[in-house]
Motif scaffolding. Structure first.
Motif, mmCIF file in Angstrom:
data_model
loop_
_atom_site.group_PDB
_atom_site.id
_atom_site.type_symbol
_atom_site.label_atom_id
_atom_site.label_comp_id
_atom_site.label_asym_id
_atom_site.label_seq_id
_atom_site.Cartn_x
_atom_site.Cartn_y
_atom_site.Cartn_z
ATOM 1 N N LEU A 127 -6.674 -47.516 42.396
ATOM 2 C CA LEU A 127 -7.283 -46.135 42.996
ATOM 3 C C LEU A 127 -6.699 -46.504 43.492
ATOM 4 N N ARG A 128 -7.206 -45.738 44.494
ATOM 5 C CA ARG A 128 -6.002 -44.918 45.591
ATOM 6 C C ARG A 128 -6.691 -46.104 47.013
ATOM 7 N N TYR A 129 -5.578 -46.769 47.523
ATOM 8 C CA TYR A 129 -5.924 -47.627 48.450
ATOM 9 C C TYR A 129 -6.937 -47.270 50.386
ATOM 10 N N ASP A 130 -5.683 -45.657 50.574
ATOM 11 C CA ASP A 130 -5.551 -45.297 52.005
ATOM 12 C C ASP A 130 -5.297 -43.834 51.630
ATOM 13 N N LEU A 131 -5.642 -43.450 52.243
ATOM 14 C CA LEU A 131 -5.048 -41.922 52.277
ATOM 15 C C LEU A 131 -4.182 -41.190 52.856
ATOM 16 N N THR A 132 -3.144 -41.844 53.362
ATOM 17 C CA THR A 132 -1.830 -41.810 53.646
ATOM 18 C C THR A 132 -0.497 -41.475 52.758
ATOM 19 N N VAL A 133 -0.216 -42.760 51.841
ATOM 20 C CA VAL A 133 0.321 -42.590 50.733
ATOM 21 C C VAL A 133 -0.060 -41.716 50.013
ATOM 22 N N PRO A 134 -1.394 -41.063 49.422
ATOM 23 C CA PRO A 134 -1.373 -39.693 48.626
ATOM 24 C C PRO A 134 -0.934 -38.846 49.474
ATOM 25 N N PHE A 135 -1.114 -38.507 51.036
ATOM 26 C CA PHE A 135 -0.873 -37.740 51.498
ATOM 27 C C PHE A 135 0.349 -37.414 51.318
ATOM 28 N N ALA A 136 1.916 -38.586 51.183
ATOM 29 C CA ALA A 136 3.161 -38.575 51.615
ATOM 30 C C ALA A 136 3.523 -37.975 50.218
ATOM 31 N N ARG A 137 3.023 -38.210 48.854
ATOM 32 C CA ARG A 137 2.841 -37.804 47.288
ATOM 33 C C ARG A 137 2.679 -37.318 47.288
ATOM 34 N N TYR A 138 2.217 -36.630 48.249
ATOM 35 C CA TYR A 138 0.590 -34.644 47.800
ATOM 36 C C TYR A 138 2.959 -34.068 48.531
#
Length: 490
Positions: A127-138
């Motif tokens: 599960l995502r821990y924050d929104l920053t790392v998924p944003f960088a992956r995006y």
């Protein structure tokens, strides 16, 4: 597994614990925790026929929200989203879970708080821990090098929850980020301006925004003699200075992190003695822009601010509330005299994170801020509890009512006409409701107007429009009713 006699004794003992806490007027959080233990014992014991007893409760670190709480939450979201849009942001969404390797190694010591999921068809997920790392992956996956975006969504952490202080295992984050190659400190200053605007508009009381730079910390650690491999872990410890005394922070660095006492003492000297020198040398450009944005009255340089996450590379900041909020009477106990929330927003620059996902290591400079919506909501909820102002849970503008029997069809017809013109209207689900019951419904729910139909009104082609608060009534031609409602409620 414990036998029946042992469980019965445990239930008896735990029941006494709960009763004692209630008699001592302990905090609601403390009582709820002990009640949960009692219910678990009872579930293990089972029913009279040995059947498992289902414990009806939310999972630890989560909660439900009633209509009143959701109304307050929606107001907070609207203020935050309005600010993000005012600054030109567009929005995106990402999956609630990511590949485990996407999240691994990005959060330092906090990586232990990541929720891992069971193997799903060969993919290891978390599960995502924050929104920053998924944003960088995006950004890396879609080869985006320039975007100003906001994202509001739930994240998950296996943390020790403190419900009254807005710390949960499932919670929303409200993020604003600027990605792209720009001149130094201009996007960083805008992020701080956004924090300033949101906290001012939410009217949470006095606050200040701490600012530091990871490069200053890294330089300080090098000068003090911290080994390179310990930079990030010592940074996480220094970040606790707003919650722990220096001696406790020093003890953790020496006893748990293996730092020599001499090096720890040198760090203490820098943190406590030299911040103004560093402020002038490293932060002059940022503060010149903050002065133009008229926010310097709330921004302070603080060398002790570290922000524990590994991905920060430059300016970092954190917004702190200066006051506590009294807890409601039923939550007032020895440890809960007030709700001390502390940090309500934080962020910084992370220029290397996107490059960690790009096959060729291409970097996209980024800076952003995350608003601590759950902590803010806790404060707003406490303020609502102590305020005499009633919180409306619906936006209904008018109730369509009748003063006589056998007018259901006319009420439904008028309600439909109002809906078709965009008016927020309600009608009671009874064929012949009493007028008093209809008026009481408006007073209880905060509906400001009542459109009353009767035999005479139908003959005259009018509707009697009643102001619920003042009880003033006026006959309005049916053709003018929509305009009159809008004039009185918009």
């Amino acid at each position: 597994m414990a036998d029946k006699a042992q469980l019965q004794e445990a239930i008896k003992t735990q029941g006494e614990v709960v009763r004692k806490l209630k008699s001592e007027k302990a905090s609601k959080e403390q009582i709820d925790e002990e009640v949960a233990k009692l219910l678990q014992f009872k579930a293990q014991l089972g029913g009279d026929e040995g059947k498992h007893v289902f414990v009806l409760k939310t999972a630890k670190g989560t909660r439900d929200y009633n209509p009143k709480q959701m109304a307050i939450r929606e107001k907070v979201f609207n203020i935050i989203i309005s600010c993000f849009k005012r600054h030109g942001a567009e929005t995106i969404d990402t999956p609630v879970f990511e590949l485990k390797e996407t999240l691994t190694g990005k959060y330092g010591e906090d990586s232990k708080l990541i929720y891992d999921l069971k193997d799903q068809g060969g993919e290891l997920l978390s599960l995502r821990y924050d929104l920053t790392v998924p944003f960088a992956r995006y950004l890396a996956m879609n080869k985006i090098t320039n975007i100003k975006r906001y994202h509001i969504a739930k994240v998950y952490r296996r943390d020790n929850p403190a419900m009254t202080r807005g710390r949960y295992r499932e919670f929303y984050q409200c993020d604003f980020d600027i990605a792209g190659q720009y001149d130094a400190m201009i996007p960083d200053a805008e992020c701080l301006k956004i924090v300033y605007e949101i906290l001012n508009e939410l009217d949470l009381g006095d606050f200040h925004i701490k600012v530091n730079d990871r490069r200053i910390l890294d330089g300080m650690f090098a000068v003090c003699g911290v080994p390179d491999e310990k930079f990030r872990t010592i940074c996480s410890t220094v970040d606790k200075l707003d919650k722990m005394a220096w001696e406790d922070v020093k003890k953790e660095m020496v006893n748990e992190k293996g730092l020599s006492e001499d090096v720890a003492n040198r760090i203490g000297e820098y943190v406590n003695v030299f911040p103004l020198v560093f402020s002038y040398i490293y932060m002059k450009l940022l503060f010149s822009y903050l002065e133009l944005f008229q926010v310097t009255d709330k921004v302070v340089f603080d060398l002790s601010l570290a922000r524990g996450l590994d991905y920060y590379t430059g300016v970092i900041y954190e917004a702190i509330l200066s006051q506590t909020i009294p807890a409601p009477a039923e939550q007032n106990g020895a440890d809960e005299a007030a709700v001390s929330v502390g940090s309500v927003a934080g962020g910084g620059r992370y220029d290397g994170l996107v490059g960690m996902f790009d096959p060729k290591g291409r970097k996209v400079p980024c800076v952003g801020v995350s608003i601590g919506i759950e902590r803010i909501f806790s404060i707003m909820e406490q303020k609502a509890e102590t305020s005499s102002e009633k919180v409306r849970t619906t936006e209904t503008q008018v109730l369509v009512a009748s003063a006589q029997k056998n007018l259901l069809e006319e009420r439904l017809k008028l309600t439909s006409e109002l809906w078709n013109t965009g008016i927020k209207a309600e009608v009671l689900y009874k064929k012949n409701p009493k007028l008093l019951s209809q008026l009481q419904h408006c007073e209880e729910t905060g509906i400001p107007l009542v459109a009353i139909l009767g035999e005479q009104e139908l003959k005259d082609g009018v509707v009697k429009l009643r102001n619920v608060a003042s009880r003033e009534e006026v006959d309005v031609p049916r053709a003018d009713l929509v305009d009159e409602i809008k004039k009185r409620t918009l």
